[in-house]
Design a protein around this motif. Structure first.
Motif, short mmCIF file in Angstrom:
data_model
loop_
_atom_site.label_atom_id
_atom_site.label_comp_id
_atom_site.label_asym_id
_atom_site.label_seq_id
_atom_site.Cartn_x
_atom_site.Cartn_y
_atom_site.Cartn_z
N LEU A 42 0.78 -1.24 0.00
CA LEU A 42 0.00 0.00 0.00
C LEU A 42 0.82 1.29 0.00
O LEU A 42 0.40 2.27 -0.62
CB LEU A 42 -0.96 0.00 1.19
CG LEU A 42 -2.06 -1.07 1.15
CD1 LEU A 42 -2.91 -1.02 2.41
CD2 LEU A 42 -2.94 -0.88 -0.09
N PRO A 43 1.95 1.37 0.69
CA PRO A 43 2.66 2.66 0.72
C PRO A 43 3.16 3.10 -0.66
O PRO A 43 3.67 2.29 -1.43
CB PRO A 43 3.84 2.41 1.68
CG PRO A 43 3.39 1.27 2.52
CD PRO A 43 2.58 0.40 1.62
N THR A 44 3.02 4.38 -0.93
CA THR A 44 3.58 4.95 -2.15
C THR A 44 5.09 5.05 -2.06
O THR A 44 5.80 4.83 -3.05
CB THR A 44 2.99 6.36 -2.39
OG1 THR A 44 1.56 6.26 -2.42
CG2 THR A 44 3.48 6.94 -3.70
N LYS A 45 5.58 5.39 -0.87
CA LYS A 45 7.03 5.50 -0.64
C LYS A 45 7.37 4.88 0.71
O LYS A 45 6.57 4.88 1.64
CB LYS A 45 7.49 6.96 -0.66
CG LYS A 45 7.46 7.61 -2.03
CD LYS A 45 8.07 9.02 -1.96
CE LYS A 45 8.08 9.69 -3.32
NZ LYS A 45 8.68 11.04 -3.26
N TRP A 46 8.60 4.36 0.79
CA TRP A 46 9.12 3.78 2.03
C TRP A 46 10.36 4.57 2.46
O TRP A 46 11.18 4.96 1.64
CB TRP A 46 9.52 2.32 1.82
CG TRP A 46 8.39 1.39 1.59
CD1 TRP A 46 7.63 1.28 0.46
CD2 TRP A 46 7.87 0.41 2.50
NE1 TRP A 46 6.68 0.30 0.60
CE2 TRP A 46 6.80 -0.25 1.85
CE3 TRP A 46 8.21 0.03 3.79
CZ2 TRP A 46 6.08 -1.28 2.47
CZ3 TRP A 46 7.49 -0.99 4.40
CH2 TRP A 46 6.45 -1.63 3.75
N PHE A 47 10.48 4.75 3.77
CA PHE A 47 11.65 5.41 4.37
C PHE A 47 12.11 4.53 5.53
O PHE A 47 11.34 3.74 6.08
CB PHE A 47 11.29 6.81 4.87
CG PHE A 47 10.81 7.74 3.78
CD1 PHE A 47 11.66 8.66 3.21
CD2 PHE A 47 9.49 7.68 3.35
CE1 PHE A 47 11.22 9.51 2.20
CE2 PHE A 47 9.03 8.53 2.35
CZ PHE A 47 9.89 9.44 1.77
N HIS A 48 13.38 4.69 5.94
CA HIS A 48 13.85 3.86 7.05
C HIS A 48 15.01 4.53 7.77
O HIS A 48 15.63 5.48 7.27
CB HIS A 48 14.30 2.49 6.53
CG HIS A 48 15.58 2.52 5.76
ND1 HIS A 48 15.61 2.75 4.39
CD2 HIS A 48 16.88 2.36 6.14
CE1 HIS A 48 16.85 2.73 3.97
NE2 HIS A 48 17.64 2.50 5.00
N GLY A 49 15.29 4.00 8.96
CA GLY A 49 16.41 4.46 9.78
C GLY A 49 15.93 5.23 10.99
O GLY A 49 14.87 5.86 10.97
N LEU A 50 16.73 5.17 12.07
CA LEU A 50 16.36 5.90 13.28
C LEU A 50 17.35 7.03 13.58
O LEU A 50 17.34 7.58 14.67
CB LEU A 50 16.28 4.93 14.47
CG LEU A 50 15.07 3.98 14.43
CD1 LEU A 50 15.10 3.04 15.63
CD2 LEU A 50 13.76 4.75 14.39
N HIS A 51 18.19 7.36 12.61
CA HIS A 51 19.06 8.53 12.78
C HIS A 51 18.25 9.78 12.46
O HIS A 51 17.28 9.75 11.71
CB HIS A 51 20.26 8.43 11.84
CG HIS A 51 21.10 7.21 12.09
ND1 HIS A 51 21.84 7.05 13.24
CD2 HIS A 51 21.30 6.09 11.34
CE1 HIS A 51 22.48 5.88 13.19
NE2 HIS A 51 22.17 5.29 12.05
#
Length: 368
Positions: free
Chosen positions: A212-221
């Motif tokens: 479902l997501p159009t875009k994915w992002f990641h990381g906890l910085h």
């Protein structure tokens, strides 16, 4: 013979013991009704310590023995979806004891609560309810002038910070109403396989394949989080588990990023919704931001089902801010809670007996 010790905050459901022992004849079952508010064995008031000595499986809300009290324990099935209350328990650090959560059983009702808040803010439900209490008929022009335009879901971009079972059901409901969803996860989800969620999911709900997501992002910085917050989000939903890295992940700097984004796009302001843990948002920074005009703060408001601490003291400013909806950690309530918990428990008992990997198994090094 194994021994399933259940220490739970509700009376034993009718037929529970019979059902378990029919499916698992080698399993002896003991049920202890322990009221809410008990956080460990030391504060429990009606549990015989002897019960722990032979327990091989424990299912509980929050009553956790010390390792020496439960020498045969191999598996803990938690009632809650989070484990932040266990991180400092010695038994959490034992590699030979598996711990599983009920992640997934709260997703439908929490997603409904989240969408309720989005719609309530978008359609100015609180303002109109106040007008009704005064017997005042509000014209369209006065409503728009006072509260801003009504924005429907088809032009709403929802950023979901933490794309687990709850985030996936929020995405499903929002997308069904025409919204665009951006997802943020701690680890990268760059492949089709990595976006699959193997945890508990009710049929017809969620986004188990991560489509479902159009875009994915990641990381906890900070840089990663800031990049996500710069995506012109109309709604930011906080669904992350509470860990050392996620504590105060949204603070003064992050709120400033949202404010700058809204100034650039001249948007209506971002609505922040938190159904995770209060400690993930720096509460004092949030309060200070919410007290500013939306043109300066970049925030339309906040809907909070969790706070720091809980219960929230009566003199805390959050109670009295007009752009805040505050609920006492109730978004996960539903009549189906016990039935879904039992489904996870029985599935994991089967997997445990067969030596297979547990559903919703906690990765202790990650803290969730």
């Amino acid at each position: 013979m194994g021994h399933l010790l259940a220490i739970l905050p509700f009376p034993e459901p009718e037929g529970f013991r019979v059902t378990i022992q029919q499916k698992f004849p080698a399993l002896h079952v003991t049920w202890v009704h322990q009221p809410y508010g008990i956080t460990n064995w030391d504060t429990a008031n009606n549990i015989d310590e002897e019960l722990f000595k032979d327990a091989t499986i424990l299912t509980t809300l929050s009553v956790i023995p010390k390792p020496e009290q439960a020498p045969k324990l191999k598996f803990i099935q938690l009632l809650p979806a989070g484990v932040d209350h266990l991180l400092d328990e010695p038994i959490f650090k034992k590699d030979d004891i598996q711990i599983a959560t009920t992640s997934g059983i709260h997703a439908p009702q929490i997603a409904e609560w989240v969408v309720l808040q989005i719609l309530s803010f978008s359609h100015h439900a609180r303002y109109l309810a106040d007008s009704q209490s005064r017997g005042e008929w509000i014209s369209h022009s006065k409503l728009t002038e006072s509260q801003g335009p009504v924005r429907d879901m088809t032009i709403t971009r929802v950023g979901i910070l933490g794309y687990g079972s709850i985030g996936r059901q929020i995405a499903r409901v929002c997308c069904s109403m025409g919204s665009e969803v951006f997802a943020f996860t701690a680890s990268p989800r760059d492949t089709i396989e990595s976006r699959v969620d193997p945890g508990f999911c009710l049929p017809g709900t969620g986004d188990p394949e991560g489509l479902l997501p159009t875009k994915w992002f990641h990381g906890l910085h900070k840089a990663s989080v800031h990049q996500f917050l710069q995506q012109n989000l109309d709604v930011l939903v906080v669904c992350l588990p509470l860990t050392e890295k996620s504590t105060h992940l949204i603070g003064e700097e992050e709120l400033s990023v949202l404010a700058e984004q809204n100034r650039v796009r001249q948007g209506p302001g971002t609505l922040i919704i938190n159904i995770a843990r209060g400690q993930i948002i720096h509460q004092e920074a949030l309060i200070a931001t919410l007290k500013k005009p939306v043109e300066e703060s970049g925030l339309r408001g906040a809907a909070l089902d969790v706070t720091e601490p809980e219960p929230l003291p009566q003199d805390n400013e959050l109670w009295y801010l007009l752009n805040v909806v505050l609920h006492p950690h109730v978004s996960g309530l539903t009549t189906e809670h016990q039935n879904r918990y039992r489904a996870v428990l029985e599935e994991n008992l089967t997997r445990f007996m067969e030596g297979r990997e547990l559903m919703n198994l906690v990765e202790k090094k990650r803290g969730y």
